[in-house]
Every structure is written in C-alpha cells, then in structure tokens.
Design a protein around this motif. Structure first.
Motif, mmCIF file in Angstrom:
data_model
loop_
_atom_site.group_PDB
_atom_site.id
_atom_site.type_symbol
_atom_site.label_atom_id
_atom_site.label_comp_id
_atom_site.label_asym_id
_atom_site.label_seq_id
_atom_site.Cartn_x
_atom_site.Cartn_y
_atom_site.Cartn_z
ATOM 1 N N PRO A 135 0.830 -1.216 0.000
ATOM 2 C CA PRO A 135 0.000 0.000 0.000
ATOM 3 C C PRO A 135 0.860 1.262 0.000
ATOM 4 N N GLY A 136 0.420 2.246 -0.775
ATOM 5 C CA GLY A 136 1.161 3.480 -0.891
ATOM 6 C C GLY A 136 2.075 3.521 -2.093
ATOM 7 N N SER A 137 2.180 2.387 -2.791
ATOM 8 C CA SER A 137 3.040 2.329 -3.969
ATOM 9 C C SER A 137 2.386 3.045 -5.145
ATOM 10 N N ASN A 138 3.208 3.677 -5.952
ATOM 11 C CA ASN A 138 2.731 4.405 -7.124
ATOM 12 C C ASN A 138 2.623 3.438 -8.302
ATOM 13 N N VAL A 139 1.728 2.444 -8.153
ATOM 14 C CA VAL A 139 1.633 1.355 -9.116
ATOM 15 C C VAL A 139 0.573 1.659 -10.172
ATOM 16 N N LYS A 140 0.776 1.108 -11.361
ATOM 17 C CA LYS A 140 -0.198 1.241 -12.446
ATOM 18 C C LYS A 140 -0.821 -0.132 -12.678
ATOM 19 N N VAL A 141 -2.154 -0.195 -12.621
ATOM 20 C CA VAL A 141 -2.863 -1.472 -12.616
ATOM 21 C C VAL A 141 -3.879 -1.531 -13.747
ATOM 22 N N ALA A 142 -3.965 -2.695 -14.393
ATOM 23 C CA ALA A 142 -5.057 -2.976 -15.332
ATOM 24 C C ALA A 142 -5.875 -4.135 -14.770
ATOM 25 N N ILE A 143 -7.184 -4.059 -14.922
ATOM 26 C CA ILE A 143 -8.085 -5.080 -14.373
ATOM 27 C C ILE A 143 -8.938 -5.652 -15.504
ATOM 28 N N ILE A 144 -8.730 -6.919 -15.808
ATOM 29 C CA ILE A 144 -9.508 -7.601 -16.842
ATOM 30 C C ILE A 144 -10.699 -8.277 -16.166
ATOM 31 N N ALA A 186 -8.896 5.031 -16.788
ATOM 32 C CA ALA A 186 -9.081 4.757 -18.211
ATOM 33 C C ALA A 186 -9.880 3.477 -18.371
ATOM 34 N N LEU A 187 -10.665 3.415 -19.448
ATOM 35 C CA LEU A 187 -11.524 2.257 -19.714
ATOM 36 C C LEU A 187 -11.160 1.651 -21.062
ATOM 37 N N ILE A 188 -11.177 0.328 -21.137
ATOM 38 C CA ILE A 188 -10.983 -0.377 -22.403
ATOM 39 C C ILE A 188 -12.191 -1.284 -22.626
ATOM 40 N N PRO A 189 -13.143 -0.859 -23.471
ATOM 41 C CA PRO A 189 -14.280 -1.736 -23.786
ATOM 42 C C PRO A 189 -13.858 -2.817 -24.780
ATOM 43 N N LEU A 190 -14.241 -4.044 -24.516
ATOM 44 C CA LEU A 190 -13.879 -5.156 -25.390
ATOM 45 C C LEU A 190 -14.706 -5.111 -26.670
ATOM 46 N N ALA A 191 -14.041 -5.244 -27.809
ATOM 47 C CA ALA A 191 -14.740 -5.302 -29.088
ATOM 48 C C ALA A 191 -15.382 -6.677 -29.264
ATOM 49 N N GLU A 192 -16.405 -6.739 -30.106
ATOM 50 C CA GLU A 192 -17.051 -8.030 -30.360
ATOM 51 C C GLU A 192 -16.041 -9.035 -30.890
ATOM 52 N N ASP A 193 -15.187 -8.585 -31.816
ATOM 53 C CA ASP A 193 -14.027 -9.361 -32.225
ATOM 54 C C ASP A 193 -12.889 -8.928 -31.306
ATOM 55 N N LEU A 194 -12.562 -9.772 -30.329
ATOM 56 C CA LEU A 194 -11.611 -9.391 -29.282
ATOM 57 C C LEU A 194 -10.294 -8.893 -29.838
ATOM 58 N N THR A 195 -9.864 -9.434 -30.962
ATOM 59 C CA THR A 195 -8.572 -9.046 -31.521
ATOM 60 C C THR A 195 -8.573 -7.612 -32.045
ATOM 61 N N GLU A 196 -9.755 -7.008 -32.191
ATOM 62 C CA GLU A 196 -9.849 -5.630 -32.650
ATOM 63 C C GLU A 196 -9.895 -4.629 -31.501
ATOM 64 N N THR A 197 -9.842 -5.105 -30.268
ATOM 65 C CA THR A 197 -9.832 -4.216 -29.100
ATOM 66 C C THR A 197 -8.524 -3.438 -29.035
ATOM 67 N N ASN A 198 -8.635 -2.156 -28.731
ATOM 68 C CA ASN A 198 -7.456 -1.300 -28.584
ATOM 69 C C ASN A 198 -7.010 -1.317 -27.119
ATOM 70 N N PHE A 199 -5.907 -2.004 -26.837
ATOM 71 C CA PHE A 199 -5.414 -2.154 -25.466
ATOM 72 C C PHE A 199 -4.325 -1.140 -25.120
ATOM 73 N N SER A 200 -4.134 -0.110 -25.947
ATOM 74 C CA SER A 200 -3.013 0.802 -25.745
ATOM 75 C C SER A 200 -3.089 1.569 -24.422
ATOM 76 N N ALA A 201 -4.291 1.771 -23.874
ATOM 77 C CA ALA A 201 -4.415 2.486 -22.599
ATOM 78 C C ALA A 201 -3.766 1.733 -21.452
ATOM 79 N N ALA A 202 -3.537 0.424 -21.644
ATOM 80 C CA ALA A 202 -2.915 -0.398 -20.601
ATOM 81 C C ALA A 202 -1.462 -0.729 -20.934
ATOM 82 N N ALA A 203 -0.901 -0.061 -21.919
ATOM 83 C CA ALA A 203 0.435 -0.430 -22.397
ATOM 84 C C ALA A 203 1.524 -0.218 -21.358
ATOM 85 N N ASP A 204 1.294 0.674 -20.393
ATOM 86 C CA ASP A 204 2.363 1.053 -19.461
ATOM 87 C C ASP A 204 2.134 0.538 -18.042
ATOM 88 N N VAL A 205 1.194 -0.402 -17.844
ATOM 89 C CA VAL A 205 0.867 -0.837 -16.485
ATOM 90 C C VAL A 205 1.968 -1.731 -15.910
#
Length: 319
Positions: A135-144, A186-205
C-alpha cells in the motif's frame, strides 16, 4: 449439538436446509454465531465440487468460505475465514481456529464486510503476496473483468493502494462506465471481435489483475505486450479467475519479447500465514476506503429456492 445449515448432498445439486452435528469447540477454537455470509463465486464452485480445493472430498458439504459473526458468549464482532474449517459458513454456528478470527475495525459495516472480503482478498493478495506491491506504492494497474463484483472491488482496492493509473477492461456498458466512479482512470471496452480491441491504454501498467483468462486474456496479453513501449519494464500478470475459460494460448515469442511474469493467485500460491498477516490491514482499508458493493439479502432456510438464481447482486445470507 445439532444446528441448522445449508447442506450439499450431491455435487451439482442445490443445498438444502438441514441439521448437522457440531461438536464442542476445542481449546484452540472459538464457537462463532454466524450473522452474515456472502455467497461468492468461490463458494458456488466449491459447492459444485469443481474447485481444486475440493479434490478428493465428497458430500455432505456445508458451503461458505467466510463471514461475520460474534464469538459465543460475547458481543465481539469478528470477520472469520472458514477455508480451514470442517464446515462452511452457511450455518447458524461454526467452530473456527482462533487464528481464523479477526476483530472488526471500528466503524465497519458487518454486512459489507461479509460480502466484500472474499472479492477484495483476490486483488489484495494478488498485489501484495504475488506481485510484491505494498500500500502506498505508485503502481499502475489494469483489471480484466472489471464489471464483476471482484473486478469492481479490485478497482477500489487499487485506489486504496494509491495506484496512479487504474485501467478497467470489460464488456462495454453501464457496469464498465461505473468503474470511473470507483476510481478507474481509463476504460478499455472489449470489441465483439476481441482481436480488434485497442489495449493501448494499458500499455504502461505494472500489474494486470486477470479475472477472466480464456480468449479475453489471450487477446489482452497480445494487445498489451505489443503496445508496450518499454518492454523491459516488469509486468506482473496475475491470473485470479477463469470466467472466460480455463485455458489460453500464449505465443512463446510474446513471453520472450518482454519482461513479463505469469503468476496465479489463490490458496496454494500464497500461504495462510501470508493471508492472515494481510487481513487486518485489508479490513482497515475496506473501512477507511469506504469500499462498497451491491448485495441482496437472502434467508438461510430458503437456500434451496434461491441458490440457482442467475444475475442480480451477490447474495448475502443473514442469520
């Protein structure tokens, strides 16, 4: 002593309201009167005989992995973990090892604690015991899988940790949008074709908390790794749940191309002494951070009728 409890008599069948024998507590145990217990995904999986922790075990089985209650003969309110108990928490009373019982912090709402500790435990232990974050760490997290109870709790836990970025990944809609209110940056909505989802918002986690696995995780793994600018930056990918499937293919080239560690999070990957060392701090964080979730109160005696209901808020059995 005979008490009333929910009892699974065959794997896959709904529990029935029945009587069980509860022996007198030993010197190393407390007798706890159960006041409330959440019906978590883990509880249902164990009650169906499908969770790995039930391997080699046979019914009858009293479901329930934790709850809130009062120590027999006192007014002391406690949270308890029942994973090491012979009987589960969907019972009027339970015998628990003294090490399995923790006083509730001042200001704690017993109902909220009963519903939230299990889903909070997954993200808390993933961050601390598995990813080595404090706790207290300046961490960057993505949650699937951020739209479920555990995922939405993970957003709040990450915020309580002091995460500088919290990226939520899930099906588009109101539940994903709600994660903004809970602390998502930041939010990443999953595309119907998962491979077309833009995951760049989580690139630095720094950490991925993965509640889904399967095809969703496969697409996210490739999307996040390929978008990563500094591939030598450590990425701890913590697999917590498998709601989207038990398996996923991971190309060897992706593992070799970045500094990524695949970790699991559940009893076995962490020890109970580790968990019990973290629980007091986790309980305090739930109270101070005002972590919340929706729940629906159910009656123990009606367990057979509501057990197989789908959708809606997580059930809280109040006794």
């Amino acid at each position: 002593m005979s008490i009333r409890a929910a009892v699974v008599k065959a794997w896959g069948n709904a529990p029935v309201y029945d009587s069980i024998d509860l022996p007198a507590p030993s010197e190393d145990q407390f007798r706890v009167k159960v006041l409330g217990a959440g019906v978590h995904t883990l509880v249902r999986s164990r009650a169906a005989g499908k969770h790995f922790s039930m391997a080699g075990k046979n019914p009858p089985h009293v479901p329930g992995t934790d709850g809130v209650g009062s120590i027999d003969g006192t007014n002391q309110l406690v949270y308890f973990n029942a994973l090491l108990s012979p009987t589960g928490s969907l019972a009027k009373e339970i015998n628990l090892g003294k090490r399995d019982v923790f006083p509730l912090p001042e200001g704690a709402d017993p109902d909220t604690i009963a519903v939230l500790v299990n889903p909070a435990m997954s993200s808390w232990m993933a961050l601390t015991a598995r990813a080595g974050i404090q706790p207290g760490s300046n961490v960057k997290v993505a949650i699937i899988g951020a739209t479920g109870v555990s995922g939405q709790t993970a957003v709040q836990i990450s915020k309580a940790f002091g995460a500088s970025e919290i990226v939520t990944i899930g099906k588009p809609g109101l539940k994903l949008e709600k994660t903004k209110e809970l602390g998502a940056t930041a939010l990443i909505p999953l595309a119907e074709d998962l491979t077309e989802t833009n995951f760049s918002a989580a690139a630095d986690v720094d950490v991925v908390l993965d509640y889904l696995w399967g095809d969703v995780s496969s697409a996210a793994f490739a999307g996040i790794i390929n978008a990563r600018k500094n591939k030598s930056q450590r990425l701890n990918w913590v697999e917590i749940g498998s709601l989207a499937g038990e398996t996923q293919p991971i190309p060897a080239s992706l593992l070799r191309s970045a500094n990524v560690a695949l970790l699991g999070c559940a009893p076995g990957s962490w020890t109970f002494p580790e968990l019990y060392g973290q629980l007091p701090g986790m309980l305090e964080a739930l109270v101070k951070g005002a972590v919340k979730t929706d729940f629906e109160v159910k009656k123990l005696e009606d367990v057979e009728s509501w057990w197989n209901e789908k959708g809606g808020a997580r059930p809280l059995v109040k006794l």
